[in-house]
Design a protein around this motif. Structure first.
Motif, PDB file in Angstrom:
ATOM      1  N   VAL A  22      -3.714   3.577  -1.577  1.00 54.78           N
ATOM      2  CA  VAL A  22      -4.120   2.322  -3.086  1.00 54.78           C
ATOM      3  C   VAL A  22      -3.167   1.455  -1.991  1.00 54.78           C
ATOM      4  N   LEU A  56      -5.573   3.248 -10.688  1.00 56.46           N
ATOM      5  CA  LEU A  56      -6.103   3.333  -9.360  1.00 56.46           C
ATOM      6  C   LEU A  56      -6.154   4.179  -8.847  1.00 56.46           C
ATOM      7  N   MET A  57      -5.669   5.803  -8.748  1.00 54.28           N
ATOM      8  CA  MET A  57      -5.826   6.874  -8.170  1.00 54.28           C
ATOM      9  C   MET A  57      -6.949   7.213  -8.637  1.00 54.28           C
ATOM     10  N   SER A  58      -7.602   8.035  -7.702  1.00 59.19           N
ATOM     11  CA  SER A  58      -8.823   8.976  -7.971  1.00 59.19           C
ATOM     12  C   SER A  58      -8.134  10.243  -9.180  1.00 59.19           C
ATOM     13  N   GLN A  91      -4.677   9.698  -0.410  1.00 51.21           N
ATOM     14  CA  GLN A  91      -5.517   8.534  -0.715  1.00 51.21           C
ATOM     15  C   GLN A  91      -4.711   6.925  -1.166  1.00 51.21           C
ATOM     16  N   THR A 114       1.015  -1.448  -0.055  1.00 50.90           N
ATOM     17  CA  THR A 114      -0.036   0.204  -0.117  1.00 50.90           C
ATOM     18  C   THR A 114       1.201   1.119  -0.493  1.00 50.90           C
ATOM     19  N   THR A 150      -5.318  13.428  -3.781  1.00 48.98           N
ATOM     20  CA  THR A 150      -5.963  13.156  -4.339  1.00 48.98           C
ATOM     21  C   THR A 150      -6.428  14.087  -5.023  1.00 48.98           C
TER      22      THR A 150
END
Length: 285
Positions: free
Chosen positions: A89, A174-176, A87, A75, A80
């Motif tokens: 991930v 995977l990142m907003s 966040q 992780t 964000t």
């Protein structure tokens, strides 16, 4: 003189020149390379997120992973770009089963190759005094050949999954923050997988070595000796019967030839009778 020098002078290490012991020594080295390149791996990648608000940007996000590649437990935090919120991930995937199985096979293959090499060098007479040692060696060699094939194939598939899961392009998805066009996300550097690729190569090379050594181990067993005797017996029987038949034929040929010659040659009586015929005819005249 120390014991090692005495053994070397006595020619004990000459057994390493034979294919059986030589291949075992190669298997020993290749097993070390296999589990060292896989079990000792640690790598990572670096990403950067450039937000519209520069104060929220993070241009150096390090993601580290290592053996046994339980990627779902890796992780890291990323911005964000929506205030100071961050966040968490996690990577996707788990290739620990194939990696650990591959390393386990390599370690046990190393231990067995080491033990077998020692037996070949120092206890060769005891190894060959009965069929038990070669038979066990043959069975273990076949089993490890199969394990190397299965382990190398499974780890090749596992490595392919690791490459996909640690691809920076896949991680950025995977990142907003990277889903917003106003933010700039990019990969600084990708993980280096050369040692893991090498481990797969050594895995299949180990399979080739162990599979090739099956024949040389089989020659040491009683099965090979019995099969050789089984194949040689009909040949010996055939050759002996051929020699007997040739002898009888020669004898028969010589005797028959003699009889034919005797029968073809005229006897003295017959010759006298034949020659007497013309003389009596003259006297009558």
């Amino acid at each position: 003189m120390d014991p090692v020098s005495q053994l070397a002078s006595a020619g004990t290490f000459r057994v390493l020149k034979e294919p059986l012991a030589f291949l075992r020594a190669l298997e020993l080295l290749f097993a070390i390379f296999a589990f060292a390149t896989c079990g000792g791996y640690s790598g990572g990648l670096r990403l950067s997120v450039d937000c519209v608000n520069k104060t929220e940007s993070n241009l150096s996000i390090d993601v580290a992973f290592a053996y046994p590649f339980r990627l779902h437990q890796v992780t890291f935090e990323v911005p964000t770009c929506e205030g100071k919120e961050r966040q968490k991930v996690a990577l996707i995937g788990d290739s620990s089963s194939s990696a650990e199985f591959f390393v386990t096979v390599a370690v046990f293959a190393f231990l067995y190759s080491l033990a077998a090499t020692v037996v070949y060098i120092f206890f060769q007479n005891k190894y060959r005094e009965n069929n038990r040692g070669p038979l066990i060696d043959f069975i273990v060699t076949v089993v490890f050949s199969f394990l190397w094939l299965v382990g190398s194939s499974a780890w090749a598939k596992g490595l392919s999954d690791v490459k996909v899961a640690t691809d920076p392009k896949e991680v950025l998805l995977l990142m907003s923050a990277c889903k917003q066009p106003s933010n700039k996300c990019m990969a600084v550097h990708s993980p280096v997988m050369s040692s893991l690729n090498t481990s797969v190569v050594f895995g299949f090379l180990n399979f080739i070595l162990w599979a090739g050594n099956i024949w040389f181990v089989f020659k040491e067993t009683g099965w090979h000796s019995s099969s050789q005797r089984y194949l040689s017996d009909p040949v010996e029987r055939h050759s002996s019967s051929y020699n007997q038949g040739g002898y009888n034929q020669d004898t028969y040929g010589s005797s028959s030839g003699y009889n034919q010659q005797a029968s073809l040659g005229p006897s003295s009586d017959e010759f006298g009778q034949q020659s007497g015929g013309p003389a009596s005819f003259t006297n009558q005249i």
